[in-house]
Design a protein around this motif. Structure first.
Motif, short mmCIF file in Angstrom:
data_model
loop_
_atom_site.label_atom_id
_atom_site.label_comp_id
_atom_site.label_asym_id
_atom_site.label_seq_id
_atom_site.Cartn_x
_atom_site.Cartn_y
_atom_site.Cartn_z
N TRP A 1 -0.71 5.02 16.66
CA TRP A 1 -0.09 4.14 15.68
C TRP A 1 -0.48 2.69 15.97
O TRP A 1 -0.42 2.22 17.10
N THR B 1 0.35 -1.16 14.85
CA THR B 1 1.32 -1.98 14.12
C THR B 1 0.63 -2.92 13.14
O THR B 1 1.20 -3.26 12.11
N CYS C 1 -1.77 -2.49 11.12
CA CYS C 1 -1.98 -1.90 9.80
C CYS C 1 -0.83 -0.97 9.40
O CYS C 1 -0.87 -0.39 8.31
N SER C 2 0.18 -0.84 10.30
CA SER C 2 1.29 0.08 10.06
C SER C 2 0.77 1.47 9.69
O SER C 2 1.19 2.08 8.70
N CYS C 3 -0.14 1.95 10.51
CA CYS C 3 -0.78 3.22 10.18
C CYS C 3 -1.35 3.86 11.44
O CYS C 3 -1.44 3.22 12.50
N VAL C 4 -1.74 5.11 11.31
CA VAL C 4 -2.59 5.78 12.29
C VAL C 4 -3.99 5.77 11.69
O VAL C 4 -4.27 6.51 10.74
N PRO C 5 -4.88 4.91 12.17
CA PRO C 5 -6.16 4.71 11.47
C PRO C 5 -6.94 5.99 11.23
O PRO C 5 -7.50 6.17 10.15
N THR D 1 -6.14 7.93 8.01
CA THR D 1 -6.15 7.23 6.73
C THR D 1 -7.53 7.28 6.09
O THR D 1 -8.55 7.44 6.77
N TYR E 1 -10.75 4.33 6.36
CA TYR E 1 -10.36 3.87 7.70
C TYR E 1 -10.10 2.37 7.64
O TYR E 1 -10.97 1.61 7.20
N PRO E 2 -8.92 1.92 8.07
CA PRO E 2 -8.62 0.49 7.95
C PRO E 2 -9.46 -0.36 8.91
O PRO E 2 -9.82 0.07 10.00
#
Length: 682
Positions: free
Chosen positions: A186, A188, A190-194, A197, A200-201
């Motif tokens: 996780w 923070t 990007c508030s995501c699990v890259p 997603t 990919y952020p």
């Protein structure tokens, strides 16, 4: 991230920077006039003929009298000295140069600029804490820093960033351009699990830069008087785009200690120039000393040692940590060792506890300088390690190792005293697994990459240990002092300042698989300053003292008596359980007495758990939000919070009496932060 980096490395136009510096100088000088708050910076004090500002952890020494380590040096913050550079900070946000500086401020020098300190007492040695840029691809650079006394250049120091600048996720990278080490974690930002997603952020690089500072000692060659001026200049020829000076420690170092009746390592072939490997000669001296019951003596010099020296039933003495230096490279092993190490390096190690450990080892009067530039948790590249029962470590100076002193028990009765441990990739001291009846006292710690001083009762409980009269400054990650389980532990008379990221000044934690707390835990007479960091994943501010029930409940009797929590970034006191276990574990039987809280960004007490605590003669002032932030375990029952606060009387400042006790719900989970004024005498 770009915004944060610009804040750390300002590029303000020259004229504007001069104007800002002048305004800051005038404001701080006015603040130092009679009637100004104690501890206010006095800009004019670094000028010739004026009185220098001496601090301890960037505080007025009178605020911390009797607490922390007794040290031989006097500390002066660069922001209180005369400079034509730029004062940066204050800033308590991680990943910035001010946040990792002592007192959260420092001085940035462009090429040709200087900062000048007036000696407060006679001195023949200085320590400079500094930061210079990393190389574009990582790995560090070197740059000169000219040292002048009373206008005459006497030395040029060679600064390095080869032991600084880590990036990315734990356990970090030396490469500022590296992709995420753990794309399945996780994030923070990007508030995501890259990894989960699409697309990919993008994570801006360098990602989470940290561990900016290093320090270097210099013998001046003669003794200078109080009032003499030490000027540090980033010369025009410097290879560094900027040089940040955090502080200067000045010291009057005594002559080298001479031991005549000893096994002198020179007689066994050791090379005091550092050109040749001296490990075999030192081992021959140790073997001879054990047969003849003599101490081993390391005379002044630098001794190259690139592996562990195994010690048992031996005394090893140097001429003093300024004179005798044991230095080594980190060496890759041809294949991993049984303990998982892939490197070795300089270190003095007791035998493994499984092999009976070592006893009667006494190490004193020398420096250990490693070459650790990355964190590999399986590596045994610590300054001192193994099991050392009935042993003493006194007057050492340890830097650039992974952990200064990591002791693996079961073992008993080790005393670490009068030692300096700085610039570590991980902890300074860790009592790990079954260490009993042991002490760390009058030890000074600065710039660790993990907990400063820790007791970790993994698999086997530590018992009856003390951390007493120590100073811990600027741990970049985690806590100043951390106690993970154990029996009858005492944390007393310590000074802890400026934790940077994901930690507190003092943590009591049921975590990392630690054995439970039993007996009594006594936390007495400590002072913390500018403590309590932003918890990256919870997105809340931590307390200066932080109780954390993660693996099990904390229900041993805990007494917190006589502590002072100064200039708290968020809360002074925090008690919390992890959300996933909030209905399983609690924190109870905690008792606060004769405690002073001078300034909180948010609350005096933040409770995010079930349990209880009592408060007696806990005085607070300059409270930023609410006195008590009581969320309990977040069920908000009609009966009130699951956490009970018992008012035993004498709690001045209105922070506790204003609430309907014992368990009124006052849950403002993320109140606005109101920065408190600087601490002053009560």
């Amino acid at each position: 991230m770009k915004r944060i980096i610009r804040a750390a490395l300002p590029h303000t136009p020259r004229r504007r920077r001069r104007m800002v510096a002048a305004v800051l100088a005038l404001a701080t000088a006015l603040a130092a006039l009679p009637g100004a708050p104690a501890g206010a910076a006095a800009r004019e004090t670094g000028r010739p003929g004026t009185r220098p500002v001496v601090t301890r952890a960037a505080l007025d020494p009178q605020l911390v009298a009797g607490r922390g380590a007794h040290v031989d040096f006097l500390e002066q913050e660069a922001e209180n000295a005369a400079t034509d550079g730029e004062v940066i900070g204050p800033d308590r946000n991680a990943y910035t140069l001010p946040s990792e500086a002592s007192g959260r401020r420092a001085v940035r020098l462009d090429p040709g600029e200087h900062v000048e300190f007036t000696l407060p007492a006679a001195a023949n040695a200085i320590t400079v804490r500094y930061s210079i840029p990393d190389a574009p691809a990582g790995g560090g650079i070197t740059a000169p820093l000219d040292v002048a006394v009373n206008g005459k250049r006497i030395r040029t120091m060679t600064l390095t960033s080869q032991y600084a600048w880590l990036y990315n996720q734990y356990p970090f990278s030396n490469d500022p351009n590296a992709d995420l080490l753990h794309p399945d974690w996780w994030i923070t930002e990007c508030s995501c699990v890259p990894a989960a997603t699409t697309p990919y952020p993008s994570i801006e690089k360098p990602f989470r830069p940290s561990h900016f500072y290093d320090e270097q000692r210099l013998l001046l060659g003669r003794t200078y008087r109080a009032g003499d001026r030490i000027r540090l200049t980033a010369p025009p020829r410097t290879t560094a785009a900027w040089t940040v000076v955090d502080l200067l420690d000045s010291e009057l170092v005594g002559p080298p200690r001479v031991r005549l009746l000893a096994a002198n390592v020179l007689a066994f072939g050791a090379d005091p120039t550092g050109a040749r490997d001296s490990a075999p000669a030192i081992e021959r001296a140790i073997a001879f000393a054990r047969r003849t019951r003599l101490p081993v003596y390391l005379p002044p010099g630098t001794y190259q040692v690139n592996r562990h020296i195994v010690v048992d039933d031996v005394t090893i003495e140097g001429a003093g940590s300024w004179y005798t230096i044991v230095r080594g490279r980190e060496v890759a092993l041809p294949s991993p060792a049984p303990d998982g190490s892939v490197h070795t390096g300089v270190g003095f190690y007791g035998r493994d506890a499984a092999d009976g450990g070592s006893r009667n080892v006494h190490l004193s009067g020398f420096a250990i300088e490693g070459d650790v530039r990355e964190r590999i948790d399986t590596d045994q590249v610590n300054g001192i390690g193994g099991a050392l029962s009935d042993s003493t470590i006194d007057g050492l100076h340890i830097r650039h190792t992974k952990v200064g002193v990591w002791l693996d028990g079961p073992m008993r009765n080790v005393r670490i005293t009068n030692t300096m441990i700085v610039d570590q990739i991980a902890d300074a001291v860790n009592f790990h697994t079954g260490v009993t009846d042991s002490l760390v006292a009058h030890t000074f710690v600065r710039n660790t990459g993990d907990d400063g001083l820790a007791m970790w009762s993994e698999t086997t409980a530590n018992a009856r240990n003390r951390f007493d009269h120590n100073t811990v400054q600027s741990p970049v990650l985690a806590n100043g002092i951390a106690i993970y389980g154990g029996t009858d532990t005492t944390v007393s008379n310590n000074l802890v300042a400026d934790p940077v990221r994901e930690g507190s000044a003092i943590q009591v934690g049921s975590r990392f698989g630690a054995e439970p707390f039993t007996g009594h835990l006594r936390i007495t007479g400590n002072t913390t300053a500018r403590a309590g960091t932003w918890e990256l994943n919870w997105k809340i501010g931590l307390g200066a003292i932080w109780f954390y029930a993660l693996d099990r409940s904390i229900d041993a009797r805990i007494e917190v008596v006589g502590d002072a929590y100064l200039d708290n970034t968020y809360n002074a006191i925090m008690l919390v359980s992890e959300w996933a276990v909030k209905d399983l574990y609690s924190i109870s039987d905690v008792h606060f007495r004769d405690v002073r809280v001078d300034g909180t960004g948010t609350s005096v007490v933040s409770a995010r758990t079930a349990g209880s605590a009592s408060f007696e003669n806990v005085d607070a002032r300059h409270v930023g939000a609410v006195g008590v932030n009581n969320c309990g375990s977040f069920h908000f029952t009609p009966a009130g919070s699951e956490f009970t606060l018992a008012d035993l009387g004498g709690n001045d400042g209105g922070w506790l009496a204003d609430w309907q006790l014992p368990n009124t719900i006052t849950c403002d989970d993320r109140p606005p932060v109101v920065p408190p004024p600087p601490p002053s005498r009560w």
